[in-house]
Design a protein around this motif. Structure first.
Motif, short mmCIF file in Angstrom:
data_model
loop_
_atom_site.label_atom_id
_atom_site.label_comp_id
_atom_site.label_asym_id
_atom_site.label_seq_id
_atom_site.Cartn_x
_atom_site.Cartn_y
_atom_site.Cartn_z
N SER A 77 76.99 37.25 58.48
CA SER A 77 76.56 36.82 59.65
C SER A 77 77.67 36.04 60.40
O SER A 77 78.03 36.30 61.61
N VAL A 78 78.36 35.26 59.51
CA VAL A 78 79.62 34.48 60.27
C VAL A 78 80.72 35.75 60.82
O VAL A 78 80.93 35.19 61.88
N TYR A 79 80.85 36.33 59.75
CA TYR A 79 82.02 37.20 60.28
C TYR A 79 81.52 38.11 61.61
O TYR A 79 82.18 38.71 62.37
N VAL A 119 84.58 43.73 58.09
CA VAL A 119 83.02 43.25 58.98
C VAL A 119 83.80 42.70 60.46
O VAL A 119 83.20 43.02 61.44
N LEU A 120 84.58 41.67 60.07
CA LEU A 120 85.15 41.01 61.40
C LEU A 120 85.81 41.95 62.46
O LEU A 120 85.51 41.95 63.44
N LEU A 121 86.77 42.63 61.75
CA LEU A 121 87.71 43.55 62.65
C LEU A 121 86.59 44.94 63.19
O LEU A 121 86.83 45.34 64.36
N GLY A 122 85.63 45.14 62.49
CA GLY A 122 84.96 46.30 62.53
C GLY A 122 83.93 46.19 64.08
O GLY A 122 83.71 47.02 64.68
N ARG A 123 83.67 44.76 64.12
CA ARG A 123 82.69 44.50 65.25
C ARG A 123 83.63 44.64 66.73
O ARG A 123 82.90 44.69 67.67
N CYS A 124 84.94 44.82 66.69
CA CYS A 124 85.81 45.43 67.88
C CYS A 124 86.26 46.78 67.68
O CYS A 124 87.04 46.94 68.61
N VAL A 125 85.59 47.49 67.09
CA VAL A 125 85.97 49.09 67.08
C VAL A 125 84.65 49.80 67.54
O VAL A 125 83.67 49.85 66.74
#
Length: 229
Positions: free
Chosen positions: A159-161, A131-137
């Motif tokens: 939500s935090v991620y 989720v965290l890294l996926g927000r940058c793809v």
């Protein structure tokens, strides 16, 4: 007293209403609504990936450079818009569940069930990091929320991620738009319409390539079935 370069400065001569095409629409939306308009644009981008955040966010940074908005509030609202969109996909995954989502993928033209299984395996392996890294793809940032909803990842953790990943992504792109504002402004004033058409044309070609590639794959699969029977 020295002015803070990261807050809204006196408005520059160029107004968002002077820009044309797709870029002009984005800038006008954010110029009209202010910082919340950045959140609206990012919310739209979540559900309509052909409106790329890579085009929206630098525009917000440019408006901050030109004195139309506060750069920190732009980042905040962009993150809020991304979070609300992510909640929408998370809710869809949680409500549909694995089986109904898989059936929906199977029945949707040009989608392949293996893509769904790959997304599930990726999320199962990396969990919150996905989720965290996926927000940058690109594109992935919209759909990574679906397996999170299917697996019922705790909403607070999700939500935090999402907020952390979105905030990093938004800060980078808005910061670039702010930093390169002096170079961007004359280019947009003269070429915004042409650049907008190029963005639309490239997006259309990518969609066409995806459709043709999937149709060819489906045709090969049918021929393989015919020869095996």
């Amino acid at each position: 007293m020295a002015t803070n370069p990261w807050t809204a400065a006196p408005a520059a001569e160029g107004s968002a209403h002077q820009y044309e095409g797709f870029i002009g629409w984005i800038l006008n939306l954010m110029d009209t609504l202010g910082e919340p308009g950045v959140g609206v644009a990012l919310f739209i981008e979540t559900f309509f990936p052909p409106v790329p955040s890579e085009a929206v966010l630098p525009g917000a940074g440019f408006l901050a450079y030109s004195g139309e908005m506060n750069v920190w509030l732009a980042i905040l609202w962009a993150t809020v818009g991304g979070l609300l969109g992510a909640w929408g996909f998370y809710a869809a995954g949680a409500l549909l569940g694995r089986d109904r989502t898989a059936r929906l993928v199977r029945r949707t033209p040009l989608l392949e069930i293996e893509d769904f299984h790959k997304a599930e395996r990726f999320f199962a392996r990396f969990g919150g990091l996905a989720v965290l890294l996926g927000r940058c793809v690109p594109v992935v940032r919209s759909f990574v929320s679906i397996p999170a909803g299917i697996e019922r990842m705790p909403l607070f953790r999700f939500s935090v991620y999402t907020v952390v990943g979105s905030a990093v992504w938004n800060t980078i792109w808005i910061g670039l738009g702010f930093a390169f504002g002096p170079a961007i402004e004359p280019v947009l004033l003269q070429w915004s319409g042409i650049i907008s058409n190029l963005v639309i044309a490239v997006t259309g070609l990518l969609v066409l390539w995806f459709v043709l590639a999937r149709l060819r794959k489906l045709a090969r699969a049918r021929r393989s079935e015919d020869t095996s029977t």
